[in-house]
Design a protein around this motif. Sequence first.
Motif, PDB file in Angstrom:
ATOM      1  N   LEU A 154       0.885   1.422   7.518  1.00  0.00           N
ATOM      2  CA  LEU A 154       0.447   1.630   6.140  1.00  0.00           C
ATOM      3  C   LEU A 154       0.831   3.003   5.595  1.00  0.00           C
ATOM      4  CD1 LEU A 154      -1.076  -0.331   4.431  1.00  0.00           C
ATOM      5  CD2 LEU A 154      -3.195   0.693   5.172  1.00  0.00           C
ATOM      6  N   HIS A 155       0.549   4.063   6.378  1.00  0.00           N
ATOM      7  CA  HIS A 155       0.762   5.396   5.835  1.00  0.00           C
ATOM      8  C   HIS A 155       2.195   5.889   6.009  1.00  0.00           C
ATOM      9  CE1 HIS A 155      -0.849   5.547   9.916  1.00  0.00           C
ATOM     10  NE2 HIS A 155      -0.016   6.538  10.098  1.00  0.00           N
ATOM     11  N   VAL A 213       5.054   3.429   5.651  1.00  0.00           N
ATOM     12  CA  VAL A 213       6.047   2.485   5.111  1.00  0.00           C
ATOM     13  C   VAL A 213       6.797   3.013   3.891  1.00  0.00           C
ATOM     14  CG1 VAL A 213       5.211   0.307   5.993  1.00  0.00           C
ATOM     15  CG2 VAL A 213       4.238   1.225   3.896  1.00  0.00           C
ATOM     16  N   ARG A 214       6.152   3.851   3.113  1.00  0.00           N
ATOM     17  CA  ARG A 214       6.833   4.399   1.940  1.00  0.00           C
ATOM     18  C   ARG A 214       8.080   5.179   2.380  1.00  0.00           C
ATOM     19  NH1 ARG A 214       4.760   6.294  -3.382  1.00  0.00           N
ATOM     20  NH2 ARG A 214       6.699   6.266  -4.559  1.00  0.00           N
ATOM     21  N   ILE A 246      -1.585  -9.528  -9.350  1.00  0.00           N
ATOM     22  CA  ILE A 246      -2.933  -9.428  -8.810  1.00  0.00           C
ATOM     23  C   ILE A 246      -3.903  -8.910  -9.842  1.00  0.00           C
ATOM     24  CG2 ILE A 246      -2.235  -9.115  -6.421  1.00  0.00           C
ATOM     25  CD1 ILE A 246      -2.769  -6.126  -6.818  1.00  0.00           C
ATOM     26  N   LEU A 297      -6.421   0.864  -0.685  1.00  0.00           N
ATOM     27  CA  LEU A 297      -4.979   1.144  -0.619  1.00  0.00           C
ATOM     28  C   LEU A 297      -4.588   2.100  -1.736  1.00  0.00           C
ATOM     29  CD1 LEU A 297      -3.673  -2.482  -0.017  1.00  0.00           C
ATOM     30  CD2 LEU A 297      -3.748  -0.623   1.631  1.00  0.00           C
ATOM     31  N   LYS A 298      -5.180   1.861  -2.904  1.00  0.00           N
ATOM     32  CA  LYS A 298      -4.869   2.670  -4.076  1.00  0.00           C
ATOM     33  C   LYS A 298      -5.349   4.099  -3.867  1.00  0.00           C
ATOM     34  CE  LYS A 298      -4.893   1.362  -8.924  1.00  0.00           C
ATOM     35  NZ  LYS A 298      -5.545   0.464  -9.879  1.00  0.00           N
ATOM     36  N   THR A 334      -3.546   5.552   0.122  1.00  0.00           N
ATOM     37  CA  THR A 334      -2.146   5.503   0.553  1.00  0.00           C
ATOM     38  C   THR A 334      -1.236   5.861  -0.614  1.00  0.00           C
ATOM     39  OG1 THR A 334      -1.736   3.208  -0.054  1.00  0.00           O
ATOM     40  CG2 THR A 334      -2.683   3.593   2.116  1.00  0.00           C
ATOM     41  N   ASN A 335       0.048   6.134  -0.277  1.00  0.00           N
ATOM     42  CA  ASN A 335       1.009   6.456  -1.332  1.00  0.00           C
ATOM     43  C   ASN A 335       1.914   5.265  -1.618  1.00  0.00           C
ATOM     44  OD1 ASN A 335       2.416   6.359   0.982  1.00  0.00           O
ATOM     45  ND2 ASN A 335       3.455   8.333   0.757  1.00  0.00           N
ATOM     46  N   LEU A 336       1.430   4.068  -1.312  1.00  0.00           N
ATOM     47  CA  LEU A 336       2.265   2.889  -1.490  1.00  0.00           C
ATOM     48  C   LEU A 336       2.549   2.641  -2.968  1.00  0.00           C
ATOM     49  CD1 LEU A 336       0.543   0.443   0.994  1.00  0.00           C
ATOM     50  CD2 LEU A 336       2.513   1.898   1.364  1.00  0.00           C
ATOM     51  N   THR A 337       3.692   2.015  -3.225  1.00  0.00           N
ATOM     52  CA  THR A 337       4.005   1.662  -4.608  1.00  0.00           C
ATOM     53  C   THR A 337       3.164   0.457  -5.005  1.00  0.00           C
ATOM     54  OG1 THR A 337       5.725   0.150  -3.903  1.00  0.00           O
ATOM     55  CG2 THR A 337       6.399   2.418  -4.378  1.00  0.00           C
ATOM     56  N   ARG A 338       3.102   0.237  -6.314  1.00  0.00           N
ATOM     57  CA  ARG A 338       2.347  -0.883  -6.852  1.00  0.00           C
ATOM     58  C   ARG A 338       2.786  -2.202  -6.236  1.00  0.00           C
ATOM     59  NH1 ARG A 338      -0.267  -2.272 -11.775  1.00  0.00           N
ATOM     60  NH2 ARG A 338       0.765  -4.222 -12.250  1.00  0.00           N
ATOM     61  N   ARG A 398       1.604  -2.556  -2.687  1.00  0.00           N
ATOM     62  CA  ARG A 398       0.174  -2.870  -2.651  1.00  0.00           C
ATOM     63  C   ARG A 398      -0.060  -4.338  -2.989  1.00  0.00           C
ATOM     64  NH1 ARG A 398      -0.786   2.014  -5.728  1.00  0.00           N
ATOM     65  NH2 ARG A 398      -1.265   0.703  -7.515  1.00  0.00           N
TER      66      ARG A 398
END
Lengths: 368, 253
Positions: free
Chosen positions: A25-26, A28-29, A100, B103-104, B107-111, B114
Amino acid sequence: MKCIFLTYTITNDRLALHSQGEWRLHTVRQVAQELEHLPRASDITWDFSGLEGFDSAGVLLFIDTLKRLEEGATVHIVGYTPQQEAMYQLLHQTDTTSPIEPPREGVVMRMGVEGVALYQLWRDFFTFLGHLVMAWVQTLRHPRNFRFKEIVYHIHRSGLNALLITGLSAFLVGLVIAYQSGVQLEKFGADLFIVDTVGISITRELAPMITAIVIAGRSGSAYTAEIGAMKITEEIAAMRTMGFDPYYFLVIPRIVALMVALPLLIFFADMMGIVGGMVASKLQLGISMGQFVDRLSEVLEVKHYLLGMIKGPVFAFLIAMIGCFRGLQVAHNTESIGLHTTASVVNGIFLVIAFDALFSVLYTELGL
Amino acid sequence: MIRVEGVVTRFGSRVIHDGVSLHIKRGEIYGILGESGSGKSVLMKEMIMLLAPTAGRIAILGTPLETIGVTEAQALRRKWGVLFQFGALFSSLTIAQNIEVQLKEYTNLTRKMRQALVHSKLTMVGLDASVGLLYPSQLSGGMVKRAALARALAMEPELLFLDEPTSGLDPIGARNFDALIVELRALLGVTVVVITHDLDSVFTIVDRMSVLADKRVVAEGSIDEILTSTHPFVEEFFKNEYTQKYREEHHHV
C-alpha cells in the motif's frame, strides 16, 4: 535511474524484468512510477521470485501494468507464489472502473429534489398535525387515561430545571435595558420613567420572548433528540406494535407540560427582569428600591402582565410541537438526529419571534 | 503476535478480569469464547487500545501497549483492522467512502488506485460493485457485516479483530461469513482474533481458542485440547449434540 522495486536487463528486444522489495500500500505509488519508464520490447519475461512482500494494492498494480504491456508485447510471468496467483485470480476480473462516488447532481436535479423534499416536509407536517388532533380527541374522550405522570415529569424537567437559566437571562436583559434607557432618560431629566420602560417592556415583550427562546434551545432540542433517538432504536416502532400511540404517549405529554411550564417560567422571568432593572436603576440613576416599587405599582397596569402571559402557552405549543415533529422526522442514521435537532431549534426560535410580531400587531390593532 | 499476560480489569469495585493470559500466534484464527459478561469484548477493547487494563501486560506485534507512545500507537493502529459487532460504518458516508476513508487519509495513492482498491475489497468480501454507492442504512444486516469487513481490510492489515462476526446473521449467512474469513486468511495471510459464541464457528474455522470464565482463561488450545477440560463452564458450553457428534467422529473412529 535508481530503482528499488524493479531491475531489468534488455537484449535485442527481449526485456527481462525482476520485481523486488515490497509492493505494498505505502510503496505502490513509487513502484508505479518506476514501471512507467520501462523500455519498449516485444518479448517480456517478468520474474517475481525476488518479491519480498505484496498486498492487494501490489497485485492491482501488477494487473494494471500487465494489461498495458500486453498491448505491444508477449509477456511471460514467472516466479510467482500460489498466494499471489490466488489474489490475481480473484482480482483480475474485478471491475475497477465503475465510480465509487455517487454522480454529482445538476442544478435542475437538485432544485427538483429540494422541491420534492419541501413538499414532503409540509405534507408530513400536516399529517403530524392531523395525528395530533386525533390524539387530543382521544385524550378528551378518555380523560382518565391522561398521562399525568409523564406530564409532571416533563414539567419538572423543562420547567423547574430551567429556572436558573431563564431567571438569569431575564435578569441580565432587565439590567441591560435599564442601563441603556437610563443613559437617554437622564439627558431629559426623566429619570423615574425608567420604571415605566423596564416594567412594561419586560412584562409585555421581553420576558416572554427571552424565556421562549431559551426554552426553544433547551427543551425543543431535547424533545427532538429524545424522540429521534427512540425512532432510530425502533422504540417507537415497538410502541406502535403494542398499541401505544406515540402521539398520545410522547407528543401530547410534552406539549401539555411545556404549555404549563412556560407561563410559570415567564412569571419568574418577569420578576427577575424587573429586579435586574431595579439594580441597574439604583446603580446608575440612584433610584432606591422603594421608589422603584412605588412607581411600578402606579404605572404597570395588570393588562401588560396579562398580555405577556397569554403568549406563554402559544409559544410553548409552537416549541414543543416543532420539537416533537422534528423528532419524529428523524430517519435511519445518527447524522439525521443532529440535522433535525438543529432544524428544531431554528424553526422554534423563528416561530417564537414571528408569533411575537403577530401578537404585537394584534394588540396594537385591538388598541390594547 | 499477541501476548496478554496477567491482565486485571476493574470497573469501580467490579472485577472483570483477574489475571487473564493468552498467546496468539501468527497466521492463526484465534477464538475468544465465554458467556455474556465474561469480559470478552472488554479484553478485545484492551487489545485495540480502546481501554487500558488496570494491571497486566499486553503486547501486540511485539509492541507493549503499556509504554506505547502516540506515534507508535498511530503506526500500530494501521496494522490492524477491526470489525465491530454492529459494523460501526460511518452513516454519513457511502460504503465505498467508508472503505476509502483510511486510504485517503494515510496513503499517497492516486484517486484511480484508491478506486481500484475499494473495488478489490468489495470483491474480496463478496459484495457487488454497485453496493459501494449505497449508504449503510440501505444495507441488510449481513451486507453491513461484509461491508464493515471490507473497511477493516482497507489498510491491508496483518491482524484482524472480529467482534461476534456471525451474531445477527441467519445460519446460511453465518456459515458463508465463516467461509469468507477462512478464505481471506488464506489469501491475505492475516492473523484473525475472533470473539464468538457461535459453536459452528468454533468447530469449523477457529484454530486455537481460549475460554474466559471466572474472570480468567480456564482453557486454551485447539478444540481437542479444550474438550479435555473439566471446568464446569466448558462442560456446559460444549455439552450438546453438536459436541457429542464431534467427539464420536474424532475419537471413536
